[in-house]
Design a protein around this motif. Sequence first.
Motif, PDB file in Angstrom:
ATOM      1  N   GLN A  33       1.208  -1.714  -0.257  1.00 38.45           N
ATOM      2  CA  GLN A  33       0.553  -0.357   0.177  1.00 38.45           C
ATOM      3  C   GLN A  33       0.753   0.788  -0.124  1.00 38.45           C
ATOM      4  O   GLN A  33       1.841   1.131   0.168  1.00 38.45           O
ATOM      5  CB  GLN A  33      -1.207  -0.110   1.314  1.00 38.45           C
ATOM      6  N   LEU A  34       0.375   1.938  -0.462  1.00 43.04           N
ATOM      7  CA  LEU A  34       0.882   3.541  -0.274  1.00 43.04           C
ATOM      8  C   LEU A  34      -0.098   4.774  -0.040  1.00 43.04           C
ATOM      9  O   LEU A  34      -1.566   4.211  -0.064  1.00 43.04           O
ATOM     10  CB  LEU A  34       1.723   4.351  -1.824  1.00 43.04           C
ATOM     11  N   ALA A  35       0.560   5.347   0.609  1.00 41.13           N
ATOM     12  CA  ALA A  35      -0.576   6.452   1.049  1.00 41.13           C
ATOM     13  C   ALA A  35      -0.488   8.099   1.343  1.00 41.13           C
ATOM     14  O   ALA A  35       0.858   8.483   0.758  1.00 41.13           O
ATOM     15  CB  ALA A  35      -0.243   6.480   3.045  1.00 41.13           C
ATOM     16  N   LEU A  36      -0.838   8.704   0.248  1.00 35.08           N
ATOM     17  CA  LEU A  36       0.302   9.741  -0.412  1.00 35.08           C
ATOM     18  C   LEU A  36      -1.307  11.308   0.577  1.00 35.08           C
ATOM     19  O   LEU A  36      -2.591  11.320   0.346  1.00 35.08           O
ATOM     20  CB  LEU A  36      -0.274  10.425  -0.915  1.00 35.08           C
ATOM     21  N   VAL A  37      -0.807  12.076   1.634  1.00 36.94           N
ATOM     22  CA  VAL A  37      -1.604  13.314   1.640  1.00 36.94           C
ATOM     23  C   VAL A  37      -2.159  13.935   0.091  1.00 36.94           C
ATOM     24  O   VAL A  37      -0.080  14.267  -0.025  1.00 36.94           O
ATOM     25  CB  VAL A  37      -1.026  13.678   2.746  1.00 36.94           C
ATOM     26  N   ILE A  38      -2.703  14.942  -0.096  1.00 36.21           N
ATOM     27  CA  ILE A  38      -2.449  16.153  -2.004  1.00 36.21           C
ATOM     28  C   ILE A  38      -2.963  17.309  -0.733  1.00 36.21           C
ATOM     29  O   ILE A  38      -3.907  17.238  -0.311  1.00 36.21           O
ATOM     30  CB  ILE A  38      -2.854  15.662  -2.240  1.00 36.21           C
ATOM     31  N   TYR A  39      -1.784  17.991  -0.918  1.00 39.74           N
ATOM     32  CA  TYR A  39      -2.156  19.777  -0.552  1.00 39.74           C
ATOM     33  C   TYR A  39      -2.415  20.106  -1.188  1.00 39.74           C
ATOM     34  O   TYR A  39      -2.131  20.391  -2.865  1.00 39.74           O
ATOM     35  CB  TYR A  39      -1.128  19.783   0.150  1.00 39.74           C
ATOM     36  N   GLY A  40      -4.596  21.055  -1.040  1.00 40.63           N
ATOM     37  CA  GLY A  40      -4.371  22.005  -3.034  1.00 40.63           C
ATOM     38  C   GLY A  40      -5.147  21.010  -4.407  1.00 40.63           C
ATOM     39  O   GLY A  40      -5.941  19.234  -3.525  1.00 40.63           O
ATOM     40  N   GLU A  41      -5.664  21.156  -4.882  1.00 35.64           N
ATOM     41  CA  GLU A  41      -6.635  20.750  -5.487  1.00 35.64           C
ATOM     42  C   GLU A  41      -5.712  20.314  -6.624  1.00 35.64           C
ATOM     43  O   GLU A  41      -4.748  20.581  -7.423  1.00 35.64           O
ATOM     44  CB  GLU A  41      -8.016  21.809  -6.281  1.00 35.64           C
ATOM     45  N   MET A  42      -5.871  18.577  -7.267  1.00 33.18           N
ATOM     46  CA  MET A  42      -4.927  18.104  -8.681  1.00 33.18           C
ATOM     47  C   MET A  42      -5.797  17.144  -8.673  1.00 33.18           C
ATOM     48  O   MET A  42      -6.518  16.548  -7.984  1.00 33.18           O
ATOM     49  CB  MET A  42      -3.880  17.677  -7.804  1.00 33.18           C
ATOM     50  N   VAL A  50      -2.906   2.717  -3.719  1.00 32.37           N
ATOM     51  CA  VAL A  50      -2.492   3.656  -3.247  1.00 32.37           C
ATOM     52  C   VAL A  50      -3.416   4.424  -2.700  1.00 32.37           C
ATOM     53  O   VAL A  50      -4.732   4.626  -3.124  1.00 32.37           O
ATOM     54  CB  VAL A  50      -2.193   4.994  -4.293  1.00 32.37           C
ATOM     55  N   THR A  51      -4.087   4.873  -1.453  1.00 32.21           N
ATOM     56  CA  THR A  51      -4.439   5.308  -0.919  1.00 32.21           C
ATOM     57  C   THR A  51      -4.280   7.149  -0.432  1.00 32.21           C
ATOM     58  O   THR A  51      -3.416   6.989   0.145  1.00 32.21           O
ATOM     59  CB  THR A  51      -4.585   4.931   0.869  1.00 32.21           C
ATOM     60  N   ILE A  52      -5.347   7.403  -1.131  1.00 30.49           N
ATOM     61  CA  ILE A  52      -4.715   9.270  -0.574  1.00 30.49           C
ATOM     62  C   ILE A  52      -5.725   9.878  -0.108  1.00 30.49           C
ATOM     63  O   ILE A  52      -7.999  10.405   0.364  1.00 30.49           O
ATOM     64  CB  ILE A  52      -5.476  10.222  -1.668  1.00 30.49           C
ATOM     65  N   ILE A  53      -5.469  10.832   0.702  1.00 31.09           N
ATOM     66  CA  ILE A  53      -6.308  11.992   1.278  1.00 31.09           C
ATOM     67  C   ILE A  53      -6.078  13.110   0.827  1.00 31.09           C
ATOM     68  O   ILE A  53      -4.827  14.116   0.767  1.00 31.09           O
ATOM     69  CB  ILE A  53      -6.045  12.434   2.799  1.00 31.09           C
ATOM     70  N   LYS A  54      -6.637  14.273   0.426  1.00 28.89           N
ATOM     71  CA  LYS A  54      -7.069  15.522  -0.191  1.00 28.89           C
ATOM     72  C   LYS A  54      -7.236  16.648   1.218  1.00 28.89           C
ATOM     73  O   LYS A  54      -8.325  16.371   1.040  1.00 28.89           O
ATOM     74  CB  LYS A  54      -7.457  15.370  -1.239  1.00 28.89           C
ATOM     75  N   GLU A  55      -6.408  16.688   1.071  1.00 30.34           N
ATOM     76  CA  GLU A  55      -6.312  18.543   2.131  1.00 30.34           C
ATOM     77  C   GLU A  55      -6.685  19.916   0.812  1.00 30.34           C
ATOM     78  O   GLU A  55      -6.042  20.240   0.336  1.00 30.34           O
ATOM     79  CB  GLU A  55      -5.102  19.029   2.702  1.00 30.34           C
ATOM     80  N   PRO A  56      -7.845  20.118   0.586  1.00 33.14           N
ATOM     81  CA  PRO A  56      -7.869  21.470   0.164  1.00 33.14           C
ATOM     82  C   PRO A  56      -7.318  22.260   0.225  1.00 33.14           C
ATOM     83  O   PRO A  56      -6.719  23.575  -0.704  1.00 33.14           O
ATOM     84  CB  PRO A  56      -9.806  21.830  -0.221  1.00 33.14           C
ATOM     85  N   SER A  57      -7.097  22.458   1.533  1.00 33.80           N
ATOM     86  CA  SER A  57      -6.439  24.534   1.864  1.00 33.80           C
ATOM     87  C   SER A  57      -4.928  23.818   2.228  1.00 33.80           C
ATOM     88  O   SER A  57      -4.203  22.470   2.839  1.00 33.80           O
ATOM     89  CB  SER A  57      -6.785  24.824   3.107  1.00 33.80           C
ATOM     90  N   LYS A  76      -0.006   7.729   9.614  1.00 34.16           N
ATOM     91  CA  LYS A  76      -1.414   7.403   9.651  1.00 34.16           C
ATOM     92  C   LYS A  76      -2.269   6.730   9.036  1.00 34.16           C
ATOM     93  O   LYS A  76      -3.515   5.384   9.478  1.00 34.16           O
ATOM     94  CB  LYS A  76      -1.694   8.343  10.674  1.00 34.16           C
ATOM     95  N   LEU A  77      -2.377   7.232   8.166  1.00 31.64           N
ATOM     96  CA  LEU A  77      -3.785   6.597   7.009  1.00 31.64           C
ATOM     97  C   LEU A  77      -3.463   5.667   5.997  1.00 31.64           C
ATOM     98  O   LEU A  77      -4.311   4.549   6.192  1.00 31.64           O
ATOM     99  CB  LEU A  77      -3.379   7.636   5.722  1.00 31.64           C
ATOM    100  N   LEU A  78      -1.707   4.541   6.366  1.00 36.64           N
ATOM    101  CA  LEU A  78      -1.208   3.905   5.933  1.00 36.64           C
ATOM    102  C   LEU A  78      -1.532   2.316   6.900  1.00 36.64           C
ATOM    103  O   LEU A  78      -1.301   2.345   8.290  1.00 36.64           O
ATOM    104  CB  LEU A  78       0.417   3.608   5.978  1.00 36.64           C
ATOM    105  N   ASN A  79      -1.893   1.402   6.554  1.00 30.63           N
ATOM    106  CA  ASN A  79      -2.676  -0.187   7.068  1.00 30.63           C
ATOM    107  C   ASN A  79      -2.026  -0.949   7.376  1.00 30.63           C
ATOM    108  O   ASN A  79      -2.180  -2.125   7.943  1.00 30.63           O
ATOM    109  CB  ASN A  79      -4.025  -0.489   6.598  1.00 30.63           C
TER     110      ASN A  79
END
Length: 277
Positions: A33-42, A50-57, A76-79
């Motif tokens: 598994q890959l866990a990725l946090v994304i800042y901003g819109e893309m 791949v597990t993703i969390i999007k942070e709009p701001s 913490k997102l990674l299981n």
Amino acid sequence: MTIGAYAFTINDWKELGYPVDLWLEWNSKYFDQLALVIYGEMEIDPPSNVTIIKEPSIPDRTNEDFFLRGKEKAQKLLNTDWKVMLDTDEFVPKRIDTTNLDRKKAYAISERDFFGNLETEIVNVFPKFYYRIHYGNRPIGRAGAAGVTPPYAANFVFGNFVNDVLRKIFKKREFKPYYDPSTNKNFEVWHTSTVRKPDAMAKKWRIHINAAINSDPSLGSYKDFLKNVQSTFDYRGYKKIWPAAILKKVDLSIIPDILRKNAERFNFAIFDESEYD
């Protein structure tokens, strides 16, 4: 045992020269598994594991909390059982074997740093090891790139007296088991941090160094480095920045295939043969 990798990115990753698309495609083959946090819109179309969390701001990137926040959330997102802090410009050559690893220890990764192009490696500039392979969740050090912090009580800050007592209790060889950077417990990754467009390289360094100084004023001496990256980065002037730096030839047959196939994306400098060690 399962193993995963975690990281964060931001919506201007292309401008800053991070190969996030290649990172996802390649590393997803070697981790459960890959866990990725994304800042901003893309817009992103990741592989299925791949597990993703999007942070709009987008957080303020003028201090190190910018880097820590994304990595902490991604961890913490990674299981998976084992976790690897793997920035979006780092590529593993193969799956990391955790069979004989001790859950109580954090293990080191060794970075091979390309410089200017994929046929060149720079050494004597960056730390030899970063302690980023660990079981379960662990606190991340203030300098997020450095890795996780050890869990042992002997490494906590209790005051000089207690620490002196603990040092006497633990012999030197027993006091160092937090990490194991021995040759058979050290894992290698290929790092593209110093192989990007000169203007992107300069901007990346300005962001990181200013954040470090703002978080720890004692690092003010790094301001001298900033003088070299005010507008662009001069690959040919690397000795002015890092006098001890050495360039070495890289055998292209041993680097991750996805980098070799996309070599044109990492070709920004040519060096004379006489410059190689």
